[in-house]
Design a protein around this motif. Structure first.
Motif, PDB file in Angstrom:
ATOM      1  N   GLY A  14       0.901  -1.223   0.460  1.00  0.00           N
ATOM      2  CA  GLY A  14       0.156  -0.096   0.102  1.00  0.00           C
ATOM      3  C   GLY A  14       0.929   1.195  -0.127  1.00  0.00           C
ATOM      4  N   VAL A  15       2.084   1.408  -0.183  1.00  0.00           N
ATOM      5  CA  VAL A  15       2.784   1.974  -0.638  1.00  0.00           C
ATOM      6  C   VAL A  15       2.219   3.490  -1.529  1.00  0.00           C
ATOM      7  N   ALA A  16       2.150   4.661  -1.500  1.00  0.00           N
ATOM      8  CA  ALA A  16       1.692   5.612  -2.001  1.00  0.00           C
ATOM      9  C   ALA A  16       2.509   5.643  -3.319  1.00  0.00           C
ATOM     10  N   VAL A  17       3.481   5.479  -4.066  1.00  0.00           N
ATOM     11  CA  VAL A  17       4.408   5.639  -5.711  1.00  0.00           C
ATOM     12  C   VAL A  17       5.381   4.167  -5.324  1.00  0.00           C
ATOM     13  N   ILE A  18       5.016   3.913  -6.758  1.00  0.00           N
ATOM     14  CA  ILE A  18       6.211   2.814  -6.425  1.00  0.00           C
ATOM     15  C   ILE A  18       6.865   3.840  -7.875  1.00  0.00           C
ATOM     16  N   HIS A  19       8.403   3.153  -7.744  1.00  0.00           N
ATOM     17  CA  HIS A  19       8.961   3.807  -9.072  1.00  0.00           C
ATOM     18  C   HIS A  19       9.809   2.399  -9.558  1.00  0.00           C
ATOM     19  N   VAL A  20       9.732   2.145 -11.241  1.00  0.00           N
ATOM     20  CA  VAL A  20       9.760   1.175 -11.542  1.00  0.00           C
ATOM     21  C   VAL A  20      11.122   1.999 -13.013  1.00  0.00           C
ATOM     22  N   GLU A  68      13.254  -4.181 -12.354  1.00  0.00           N
ATOM     23  CA  GLU A  68      13.030  -3.575 -10.619  1.00  0.00           C
ATOM     24  C   GLU A  68      12.796  -2.292 -11.085  1.00  0.00           C
ATOM     25  N   SER A  69      12.290  -1.945  -8.736  1.00  0.00           N
ATOM     26  CA  SER A  69      11.168  -1.045  -8.597  1.00  0.00           C
ATOM     27  C   SER A  69      11.430  -0.784  -7.498  1.00  0.00           C
ATOM     28  N   GLU A  70      11.321   0.545  -6.969  1.00  0.00           N
ATOM     29  CA  GLU A  70      11.410   0.696  -5.442  1.00  0.00           C
ATOM     30  C   GLU A  70      10.181   1.828  -5.101  1.00  0.00           C
ATOM     31  N   PRO A  71       9.393   1.217  -3.919  1.00  0.00           N
ATOM     32  CA  PRO A  71      10.182  -0.646  -3.425  1.00  0.00           C
ATOM     33  C   PRO A  71      10.890  -1.873  -3.871  1.00  0.00           C
TER      34      PRO A  71
END
Length: 84
Positions: A14-20, A68-71
């Motif tokens: 449930g994170v606010a943003v996923i970086h891809v 990859e992603s963050e988280p």
């Protein structure tokens, strides 16, 4: 000939943003069995997109690789099928 795989991402935490690191990918919502229909998302020339099913915000980050992603735990790998 090897087929190109489309990365799949989830937002189980449930994170606010996923970086891809890609502009085209699949969002599955949460991990199975709580996933939503696996929807193909294409940012086009933009650097962010919102999933129409789960409202997760995805942002492109050029320093990340395609898988990859963050988280980092938001990248999903399907379980390999087992022979009966």
């Amino acid at each position: 000939m090897a087929a190109k795989s489309v990365p799949h991402f989830h937002n189980d935490t449930g994170v606010a943003v996923i970086h891809v690191g890609v502009h085209e990918f699949m969002c599955i919502g949460a991990k199975p069995p709580f996933d939503h229909p696996h929807v193909f998302l294409d940012m086009g020339d933009d650097n962010e997109i919102v999933c129409p099913y789960c409202s997760t915000l995805y942002r492109y980050k050029a320093t990340l690789k395609a898988e990859e992603s963050e988280p980092a735990d938001c990248l999903w790998h399907a379980e390999a099928a087992t022979a009966a």
